[in-house]
Design a protein around this motif. Sequence first.
Motif, PDB file in Angstrom:
ATOM      1  N   GLN A 217      62.313  80.955  78.563  1.00  9.69           N
ATOM      2  CA  GLN A 217      61.811  81.213  79.986  1.00  9.69           C
ATOM      3  C   GLN A 217      62.777  80.400  81.111  1.00  9.69           C
ATOM      4  OE1 GLN A 217      57.557  81.182  80.518  1.00  9.69           O
ATOM      5  NE2 GLN A 217      57.337  82.332  78.871  1.00  9.69           N
ATOM      6  N   ALA A 218      63.097  79.365  80.455  1.00  9.04           N
ATOM      7  CA  ALA A 218      64.030  78.484  81.639  1.00  9.04           C
ATOM      8  C   ALA A 218      65.251  79.172  81.872  1.00  9.04           C
ATOM      9  CB  ALA A 218      64.119  76.989  80.858  1.00  9.04           C
ATOM     10  N   SER A 219      65.581  78.998  83.236  1.00 10.14           N
ATOM     11  CA  SER A 219      67.095  79.620  83.425  1.00 10.14           C
ATOM     12  C   SER A 219      68.261  79.059  82.753  1.00 10.14           C
ATOM     13  CB  SER A 219      67.221  79.448  85.003  1.00 10.14           C
ATOM     14  OG  SER A 219      67.133  77.985  85.310  1.00 10.14           O
ATOM     15  N   ASN A 220      68.028  77.812  82.219  1.00  9.96           N
ATOM     16  CA  ASN A 220      69.160  77.093  81.656  1.00  9.96           C
ATOM     17  C   ASN A 220      68.516  76.352  80.339  1.00  9.96           C
ATOM     18  OD1 ASN A 220      71.374  75.602  80.641  1.00  9.96           O
ATOM     19  ND2 ASN A 220      72.164  75.366  82.657  1.00  9.96           N
ATOM     20  N   LYS A 221      68.780  76.880  79.271  1.00 12.53           N
ATOM     21  CA  LYS A 221      68.230  76.356  78.020  1.00 12.53           C
ATOM     22  C   LYS A 221      68.781  75.031  77.541  1.00 12.53           C
ATOM     23  CE  LYS A 221      70.992  78.864  74.372  1.00 12.53           C
ATOM     24  NZ  LYS A 221      70.648  79.739  73.147  1.00 12.53           N
ATOM     25  N   GLN A 222      70.025  74.665  77.977  1.00  8.20           N
ATOM     26  CA  GLN A 222      70.607  73.439  77.844  1.00  8.20           C
ATOM     27  C   GLN A 222      69.938  72.345  78.680  1.00  8.20           C
ATOM     28  OE1 GLN A 222      72.672  73.249  75.565  1.00  8.20           O
ATOM     29  NE2 GLN A 222      73.665  75.115  75.325  1.00  8.20           N
ATOM     30  N   ARG A 223      68.848  72.922  79.778  1.00  9.25           N
ATOM     31  CA  ARG A 223      68.505  71.732  80.407  1.00  9.25           C
ATOM     32  C   ARG A 223      66.727  71.342  79.704  1.00  9.25           C
ATOM     33  NH1 ARG A 223      68.989  71.744  85.986  1.00  9.25           N
ATOM     34  NH2 ARG A 223      71.413  72.243  86.422  1.00  9.25           N
ATOM     35  N   VAL A 224      66.700  71.942  78.442  1.00  6.62           N
ATOM     36  CA  VAL A 224      65.551  71.748  77.741  1.00  6.62           C
ATOM     37  C   VAL A 224      65.865  70.655  76.380  1.00  6.62           C
ATOM     38  CG1 VAL A 224      63.632  72.467  76.276  1.00  6.62           C
ATOM     39  CG2 VAL A 224      64.603  73.889  78.094  1.00  6.62           C
ATOM     40  N   LEU A 225      65.084  69.447  76.573  1.00  2.00           N
ATOM     41  CA  LEU A 225      65.519  68.432  75.696  1.00  2.00           C
ATOM     42  C   LEU A 225      64.156  67.880  75.001  1.00  2.00           C
ATOM     43  CD1 LEU A 225      67.469  68.020  78.242  1.00  2.00           C
ATOM     44  CD2 LEU A 225      67.919  65.632  77.158  1.00  2.00           C
ATOM     45  N   LYS A 226      64.325  67.323  73.773  1.00  2.00           N
ATOM     46  CA  LYS A 226      63.296  66.990  72.960  1.00  2.00           C
ATOM     47  C   LYS A 226      63.093  65.298  73.209  1.00  2.00           C
ATOM     48  CE  LYS A 226      63.742  70.765  69.909  1.00  2.00           C
ATOM     49  NZ  LYS A 226      64.029  71.142  68.682  1.00  2.00           N
TER      50      LYS A 226
END
Length: 232
Positions: free
Chosen positions: A157-166
């Motif tokens: 859903q995020a426009s940029n999956k590279q901006r999702v971190l764990k």
Amino acid sequence: MAGHLTPMKIDIHVHTKKIKSGDPDGRNINETKFNETIRLTDVKILAITNHNHFDINQYKRFHDLVEDTCQIWPGVELDVIDDSKRAHLIVIANPKNAERFDKALTDLLKGIHADTFTSTIEEIVGCFDKLDVIYITHYSSKKPDMSDAGIAKLMSQASNKQRVLKEASNSISAGIYVSHGHKSIFGSDIKNWADYPEISKTLPDLRLPVESFEQFCLLLEKDGTNNSNYSR
């Protein structure tokens, strides 16, 4: 001879207020102590991420106090319910959008007390994605953690999956996640500011100088799944 690079540490999970009833009093810090403490460390990027709360006036004061030595980014740590599972999700915004971030969060919270507020992945992405943000989910041993299915939903859903971190619980866990292809980082999640100068020594080191939020995001996007731009 190569020049000496000044250590540059990043802390993406910082509390500056006791917000929830279960938060320790040691999370409260005033302007004078914040200024003094940050200058005792090598932390050059710090995101304020209080629980279900953002105080833009405090953010601006702290930002102005240390802008010559440390970047302060606006953020929040939100309670999320996904598929009946509670998790924590940090959202950090471009400092240029701090005012809009404050308004968006106020609209999302709807005056609900921090102890009882919860949201969904869909609501959070819809609220913040347009504000140039980074999402950081509690993961695995970092409780309350988001499920793999929840993280997949967030990335879709995020426009940029590279901006999702764990977010890992420590450097060892982060290293393990990175070795398995996860984009991972960890922060102090500070509980007592008296301990911060010592705790800061264990925070991630940025391998390259980062002069802005935008540059950090570019490094995330360039990095792909190999989180090599920071260590520890």
